[in-house]
Write an enzyme that holds these catalytic residues in place. Structure first.
Site, PDB file in Angstrom:
ATOM      1  N   CYS A   1      71.724  95.808  92.581  1.00  0.00           N
ATOM      2  CA  CYS A   1      71.064  96.080  93.862  1.00  0.00           C
ATOM      3  C   CYS A   1      71.238  94.911  94.841  1.00  0.00           C
ATOM      4  CB  CYS A   1      69.597  96.440  93.622  1.00  0.00           C
ATOM      5  SG  CYS A   1      68.815  97.253  95.038  1.00  0.00           S
TER       6      CYS A   1
ATOM      7  N   HIS B   1      69.870 101.472  90.193  1.00  0.00           N
ATOM      8  CA  HIS B   1      69.078 100.958  89.081  1.00  0.00           C
ATOM      9  C   HIS B   1      69.170 101.902  87.890  1.00  0.00           C
ATOM     10  CE1 HIS B   1      67.103  97.663  91.263  1.00  0.00           C
ATOM     11  NE2 HIS B   1      67.113  98.478  92.304  1.00  0.00           N
TER      12      HIS B   1
ATOM     13  N   GLU C   1      68.621 100.923  84.998  1.00  0.00           N
ATOM     14  CA  GLU C   1      67.652 100.422  84.020  1.00  0.00           C
ATOM     15  C   GLU C   1      66.240 100.958  84.215  1.00  0.00           C
ATOM     16  OE1 GLU C   1      67.109  97.715  87.553  1.00  0.00           O
ATOM     17  OE2 GLU C   1      68.780  98.739  86.578  1.00  0.00           O
TER      18      GLU C   1
END
Length: 302
Positions: A142, A237, A239
């Site tokens: 990011c 993202h 994750e």
């Protein structure tokens, strides 16, 4: 094989309860194998949640992975206790003579600032330089991806008129000869985004040292790599947990910010049920990365 972390860090008990194979450092010391050394520079204010998310992904591998958590010294988090950082994290100064097989640099909530205005920018650029000689492969996430793209390639981040917020469909760009990082991932897959800035896809395409591995009609170029995979940039993202965007949405509402519901995230009109459709991609991606690092890195660094 397990991920190796301090048994007192919150992630240890969380992952152990999820039946994920974790090993404490004392037991790992008795293993006669060459573990993979991964460093995580955690720039997020929600350090405990973020470190657990990445540790969960890195644990889903047959390799033994040693984790080193790094924090900045030029700026100390106001959301994480100093005692916690002292106990589980190391400053960059303490690890700058080490070699790592891989490094992850997280995002950070500083998108409204010019890079030079970020309190730890000088320290971060020193770490960027460190990765070129001391790290086999680095993943930048990011804002971390936008910062690294700017530092290494001069690519500008640009403000968005409204927040890129939700779960977006992406397509791989290489099908007949899949990139090692994208092997096994479906031609179309999903990824979370939560950012106020972007890089232009045409700026990436003009840089001959970079290649786009996946792109989205709405979110733009989202997975980018240099030619030898020593630098990997993920604008979204992978994750994130199931409820991460939900908590961000509720936080912004509580602050009175103008925020729309995350795109294609809730599966019901009331916004109580989440359609988690990105977890298999994230596990495959990070498995592919660890496998690439394992095959590329030397057994002993010179």
């Amino acid at each position: 094989m397990p991920i190796v972390i301090d048994k007192n860090i919150p992630a240890y008990s969380i992952l152990n309860n999820e039946r994920i194979f974790v090993m404490d450092k004392e037991r790992a010391g008795t293993q006669d194998i060459r573990p993979i050394e991964i460093a995580i520079l955690n720039l997020m204010p929600t350090k405990k949640e973020t470190e657990t998310q990445f540790m969960r992904l890195l644990s889903n591998s047959p390799l033994q992975v040693n984790i080193t958590l790094i924090h900045t010294e030029s700026y100390r988090s106001k959301n994480t206790e100093a005692e916690y950082l002292e106990r589980f994290y190391q400053p960059f100064e303490a690890v700058k003579n080490r070699h790592f097989d891989g490094m992850i640099v997280t995002g950070a909530p500083v998108e409204d600032l010019d890079f030079s205005e970020v309190a730890y920018w000088k320290e971060l650029t020193e770490l960027f330089d460190f990765t070129t000689k001391n790290v086999t492969s680095s993943i930048y996430i990011c804002w971390g991806a936008m910062a690294a793209l700017n530092y290494f390639y001069g690519i500008e981040k640009r403000p968005l008129s409204r927040k890129m917020f939700g779960v977006f469909t992406h397509r791989k760009t290489h099908f007949e000869t899949p990139d090692p990082l994208m092997r096994g991932i479906s031609d179309e897959f999903h990824m979370c985004h939560s950012r106020h800035s972007a890089v232009r896809e045409r700026d990436i395409k003009q840089e001959e040292r970079l290649k786009i591995l996946a792109s989205s009609h709405r979110a733009g170029a989202s997975v980018i790599s240099n030619l030898d995979h020593s630098r990997i940039f993920v604008l979204g993202h992978m994750e994130y947990d199931r409820d991460t965007l939900k908590r961000e949405y509720e936080r912004d509402l509580a602050k009175g910010l103008a925020i729309e519901k995350p795109f294609c995230y809730f599966s019901d009109p009331a916004g109580s049920q989440v359609n988690m459709n990105w977890s298999s991609t994230s596990n495959l991606f990070y498995n592919n990365w660890l496998n690439f690092v394992y095959q590329t890195t030397p057994y002993r660094f010179n």
